[in-house]
Design a protein around this motif. Structure first.
Motif, mmCIF file in Angstrom:
data_model
loop_
_atom_site.group_PDB
_atom_site.id
_atom_site.type_symbol
_atom_site.label_atom_id
_atom_site.label_comp_id
_atom_site.label_asym_id
_atom_site.label_seq_id
_atom_site.Cartn_x
_atom_site.Cartn_y
_atom_site.Cartn_z
ATOM 1 N N LEU A 1 28.521 -8.918 62.510
ATOM 2 C CA LEU A 1 29.476 -9.486 63.459
ATOM 3 C C LEU A 1 30.524 -8.459 63.866
ATOM 4 O O LEU A 1 30.997 -7.663 63.059
ATOM 5 C CB LEU A 1 30.181 -10.697 62.839
ATOM 6 N N GLU A 2 30.898 -8.508 65.136
ATOM 7 C CA GLU A 2 31.963 -7.647 65.648
ATOM 8 C C GLU A 2 33.240 -8.417 65.921
ATOM 9 O O GLU A 2 34.278 -7.824 66.239
ATOM 10 C CB GLU A 2 31.488 -6.944 66.920
ATOM 11 N N GLY A 3 33.161 -9.751 65.822
ATOM 12 C CA GLY A 3 34.344 -10.586 66.031
ATOM 13 C C GLY A 3 34.143 -11.937 65.377
ATOM 14 O O GLY A 3 33.105 -12.215 64.769
ATOM 15 N N LYS A 4 35.139 -12.790 65.483
ATOM 16 C CA LYS A 4 35.043 -14.126 64.915
ATOM 17 C C LYS A 4 34.034 -14.957 65.704
ATOM 18 O O LYS A 4 33.916 -14.811 66.922
ATOM 19 C CB LYS A 4 36.411 -14.803 64.933
ATOM 20 N N GLU A 5 33.334 -15.838 65.004
ATOM 21 C CA GLU A 5 32.350 -16.685 65.673
ATOM 22 C C GLU A 5 32.411 -18.096 65.113
ATOM 23 O O GLU A 5 32.464 -18.300 63.895
ATOM 24 C CB GLU A 5 30.944 -16.117 65.498
ATOM 25 N N VAL A 6 32.411 -19.079 66.009
ATOM 26 C CA VAL A 6 32.416 -20.496 65.646
ATOM 27 C C VAL A 6 31.204 -21.152 66.285
ATOM 28 O O VAL A 6 30.915 -20.926 67.469
ATOM 29 C CB VAL A 6 33.701 -21.205 66.129
ATOM 30 N N TYR A 7 30.501 -21.949 65.491
ATOM 31 C CA TYR A 7 29.366 -22.707 66.013
ATOM 32 C C TYR A 7 29.527 -24.176 65.623
ATOM 33 O O TYR A 7 29.909 -24.502 64.492
ATOM 34 C CB TYR A 7 28.041 -22.201 65.441
ATOM 35 N N ARG B 1 28.567 -22.100 70.918
ATOM 36 C CA ARG B 1 28.971 -20.941 70.098
ATOM 37 C C ARG B 1 30.040 -20.159 70.854
ATOM 38 O O ARG B 1 29.900 -19.894 72.049
ATOM 39 C CB ARG B 1 27.755 -20.041 69.841
ATOM 40 N N PHE B 2 31.072 -19.823 70.130
ATOM 41 C CA PHE B 2 32.169 -19.072 70.735
ATOM 42 C C PHE B 2 32.460 -17.840 69.876
ATOM 43 O O PHE B 2 32.565 -17.922 68.652
ATOM 44 C CB PHE B 2 33.439 -19.920 70.833
ATOM 45 N N THR B 3 32.593 -16.705 70.514
ATOM 46 C CA THR B 3 32.976 -15.472 69.829
ATOM 47 C C THR B 3 34.284 -14.956 70.422
ATOM 48 O O THR B 3 34.519 -15.061 71.633
ATOM 49 C CB THR B 3 31.886 -14.399 69.978
ATOM 50 N N PHE B 4 35.138 -14.437 69.572
ATOM 51 C CA PHE B 4 36.457 -13.962 70.041
ATOM 52 C C PHE B 4 37.019 -12.956 69.065
ATOM 53 O O PHE B 4 36.492 -12.790 67.951
ATOM 54 C CB PHE B 4 37.422 -15.153 70.219
#
Length: 490
Positions: free
Chosen positions: A65-71, A487-490
């Protein structure tokens, strides 16, 4: 004697606490709907995928992972099917019981002996009560049809399976994650007048699994991960119990229990080349001990004496899961997947029930305080293949197929798990309206192979009134699973 009947009435359900509803989408009562993206390709590429939603299959999935991820996602399960009687019978004992040996019990309540004297000729107030060691072999009447509605329609109700995962890097090589899933969650319901009523009325699992994971990118081509699992399990089961004499209505037996256990998960991903990923993982099983109670009520005939509620503990093992797979990318827009899963269902070889109220009832009448029910499950292996194709930068389509055998045994299958081998065919898509925002959709069709119901039980075994129950039937069904997630990455 009365407590002896109460004990075995209770064991009729308590002994089958883990024999529950068949999941439409995976073998026995395992639920594999833990990722909407994965459902779209029939769970063929999860052990090699990256991201929070793949963490359930492989904790190493969050290592890059390169950033935070929510699923977050949910799947709706819609099953149609029938469970049909094909000659089920019940044998009740004869009523001309010979002279019984036992121990004089002065002062036995008149209401008790008065009722029993109508069942056991020669038994009068305060006279002999039989002991388990002195019971004669009591003849049974010829087998009679169990009666009731011969066709049970749609015993698996519509249901929703939710899931959630979050992961984030804490250094340039280490990531942590948290997932919430329901891998063993199922329900079946039958009407009270169904032919299955002496084997099953309602079976419900509420299973919540909390997964933690830590993953490390060891090198550019190797990631490893591991973590702990917390497994909460709550169960409610019920069935009818036949009274001694046919004209009297059935009673009802219900068992409830809950437990929390701890397990672990581990996995790795290898990328020997940019176009290929190999993955493997393992999820431990659980040794559950459900503390709860057994309630017996509703009898209006001779067995009305056994109405009670007592504490019980049911012990069983849930299976371990080993997964391996490979993903090949022959071109930038295309990924081909193959995945194999091995389930340790043979660990679920028996269910042991401890009745805390069992033991010495009357002088010489020693009742069992433990019983073991054999389930005869077998280890299984499912196989899946699938693909992802990026049509554009904002649209990806996928498809897959899976073959999943049942762990249940044709010679020991009862109505609580009317399970059969299945084939799953699925399609899915991901829409990415902007970077870091992904919406997943999936649909899967499941065809269940027809299976036989074949269950022989001795109801009230060890008492003066054993009954032979022989359930014979056939189950058929099919299912549709639709899911949506984000899915959101930030």
């Amino acid at each position: 004697m009365i407590k002896g009947l109460r004990t075995w009435l209770a064991l009729g359900v308590a002994g089958s606490v883990m024999v529950c509803a068949s999941s439409a989408a995976a073998g026995a009562f395992y639920i594999q709907e833990q990722s909407v993206k994965g459902a779209g390709r029939a769970y063929s590429g999860e052990v090699t995928d990256t991201g929070a939603e793949a963490m359930f299959w492989n904790p190493a999935a969050i290592g890059r992972l390169e950033g935070k991820e929510v699923y977050t996602g949910a799947s709706g399960v819609f099953v149609t099917g029938t469970v049909t009687d094909e000659g089920s019978t019940l044998q009740r004992p004869t009523l001309n019981v010979p002279t019984l040996l036992g121990t004089p019990i002065p002062g036995l309540p008149n209401g008790v002996t008065g009722l029993l004297s109508g069942v056991l000729p020669g038994l009068t107030n305060g006279v002999l009560i039989p002991t388990l060691n002195s019971l004669p072999n009591i003849a049974l009447l010829p087998p009679q049809p169990v009666g009731g509605n011969r066709v049970a329609k749609d015993p698996i109700p519509k249901s929703i399976v939710p899931n959630f995962a979050f992961a984030m890097p804490v250094t340039d090589r280490i990531s942590v994650g948290l997932g919430i899933n329901a891998p063993f969650n199922a329900i079946t319901t039958y009407d009270g007048d169904s032919w299955t009523r002496y084997g099953a009325i309602k079976s419900r699992f509420l299973n919540i699994n909390l997964q933690t994971a830590v993953s490390m990118r060891v090198t550019d081509w190797l990631s490893v991960g591991g973590g702990g699992n917390v497994d909460y399990f709550d169960a409610t089961f019920s069935q009818n119990g036949p009274d001694l004499i046919a004209p009297f209505p059935d009673g009802r037996i219900e068992v409830k229990g809950s437990d929390t256990r701890f397990g672990w998960n581990a996995g790795a991903q290898l990328r020997p080349a940019k176009w290929v990923t190999v993955g493997g993982s393992y999820r431990s099983g659980y040794k559950h001990h459900l503390d709860g109670d057994v309630t017996i009520y509703g009898f209006q005939g001779p067995f009305a004496l056994v109405t009670s509620k007592q504490e019980a503990t049911t012990n069983f093992d849930l299976p371990w899961i080993a997964t391996g797979g490979i993903t090949v990318r022959p071109m930038d827009r295309l990924a081909l997947h193959a995945q194999v899963q091995r389930f340790g269902w043979s660990d679920f070889d028996n269910v042991r029930v401890d009745l805390k109220g069992a033991g010495q009832l009357l002088p010489g009448a020693l009742l069992p305080d433990q019983i073991t029910v054999h389930e005869f499950y077998k280890d299984t292996t499912n196989v899946a293949v699938g693909l992802d194709f990026a049509v554009t930068n904002w649209l990806t389509v996928r498809a897959g197929a899976q073959k999943d055998p049942t762990p249940t045994n044709d010679l020991y299958r009862d109505p609580r798990v009317p399970d059969g081998d299945r084939k799953l065919y699925s399609v899915g898509t991901t829409v990415t309206p902007r970077p870091g925002m992904h919406f997943d959709l999936s649909a899967a069709y499941i065809k269940l192979k027809d299976s036989v119901i074949h269950s022989d039980q001795v109801l009230y075994d060890g008492t003066a009134f054993p009954m032979n129950l022989s359930l014979r039937g056939r189950s058929e069904g099919k299912g549709l699973v639709v899911g949506g997630g984000a899915r959101f990455t930030f």
